[in-house]
Design a protein around this motif. Sequence first.
Motif, short mmCIF file in Angstrom:
data_model
loop_
_atom_site.label_atom_id
_atom_site.label_comp_id
_atom_site.label_asym_id
_atom_site.label_seq_id
_atom_site.Cartn_x
_atom_site.Cartn_y
_atom_site.Cartn_z
N THR A 33 -30.85 -34.82 36.31
CA THR A 33 -29.89 -34.90 36.78
C THR A 33 -29.49 -36.20 38.03
OG1 THR A 33 -31.09 -34.25 38.82
CG2 THR A 33 -29.61 -32.11 37.58
N GLN A 34 -30.48 -37.06 37.59
CA GLN A 34 -30.69 -38.37 37.86
C GLN A 34 -29.64 -39.16 36.84
OE1 GLN A 34 -31.99 -39.19 41.45
NE2 GLN A 34 -31.73 -36.59 40.34
N PHE A 35 -28.40 -39.39 36.82
CA PHE A 35 -27.62 -40.13 36.36
C PHE A 35 -27.41 -41.22 36.01
CE2 PHE A 35 -25.34 -36.14 37.28
CZ PHE A 35 -26.03 -35.65 36.01
N HIS A 50 -32.69 -46.65 32.00
CA HIS A 50 -34.04 -46.64 31.67
C HIS A 50 -33.90 -46.20 30.18
CE1 HIS A 50 -35.05 -47.95 35.37
NE2 HIS A 50 -34.53 -47.22 36.02
N PHE A 51 -33.32 -45.04 29.63
CA PHE A 51 -33.67 -44.37 28.33
C PHE A 51 -32.64 -44.55 27.50
CE2 PHE A 51 -33.20 -41.29 31.56
CZ PHE A 51 -32.25 -39.97 30.93
N GLU A 107 -24.98 -49.64 33.36
CA GLU A 107 -24.58 -48.63 34.81
C GLU A 107 -24.02 -47.30 34.50
OE1 GLU A 107 -23.95 -50.65 38.91
OE2 GLU A 107 -22.26 -50.39 37.47
N ILE A 108 -25.09 -46.07 35.29
CA ILE A 108 -23.92 -45.02 35.96
C ILE A 108 -23.54 -45.00 36.98
CG2 ILE A 108 -24.03 -42.50 35.41
CD1 ILE A 108 -25.78 -42.52 33.10
N LYS A 109 -22.98 -44.93 37.92
CA LYS A 109 -22.75 -44.28 39.93
C LYS A 109 -22.31 -43.59 39.64
CE LYS A 109 -21.43 -49.53 40.36
NZ LYS A 109 -20.75 -49.81 41.25
N LEU A 156 -32.77 -39.53 22.59
CA LEU A 156 -33.74 -38.70 22.99
C LEU A 156 -35.74 -38.61 23.17
CD1 LEU A 156 -31.92 -35.45 22.20
CD2 LEU A 156 -32.55 -35.98 24.13
N HIS A 157 -35.98 -38.82 21.95
CA HIS A 157 -37.23 -40.22 22.20
C HIS A 157 -37.50 -40.94 23.57
CE1 HIS A 157 -38.72 -38.05 18.67
NE2 HIS A 157 -37.17 -37.93 17.83
#
Length: 155
Positions: free
Chosen positions: A22-24, A29-30, A36-38, A127-128
Amino acid sequence: MATIDETIDVDVPVRTAYDQWTQFEEFPHFMNGVEEIKQISDTLTRWTTSIAGIDREFDAAILEQQPDMVVAWASVDGTTHAGRVTFEPLGPTSTRITTHIEWEPEGIREKVGAAIGADDRQVKKDLHRFKEFIEGRRTETGAWRGTVHGGHPTT
């Protein structure tokens, strides 16, 4: 329409895996290619991506969100992109994450990439990296425990 279905098991409790998802704004980071996502509101995110030299910016609405179970979204402008991620507890310290993504490749590069499975491989790698990220931390960077139905928060 291209579709991508991938599954991975992570060695953290379902609540930890879901809360991190939920921390879009942490996705860069992965997720390779996500610049970027705001988080604009509880149900709206603005994505900036750069994948294989193709830059995009689009908004996506959270359509469904149920703690520890599911997050589903769809783009609301520009790029055609939608998906659903489900979380299944495999025990007290393990979770199965299943993704289903639908998108409309644009241009010859994207169409060829989708045809040869480059998008599937990218999601699998992402996903990995999520697995490494959350298992390495052992705890989420934050959480949003609200519920969304039909694109509207209900909590």
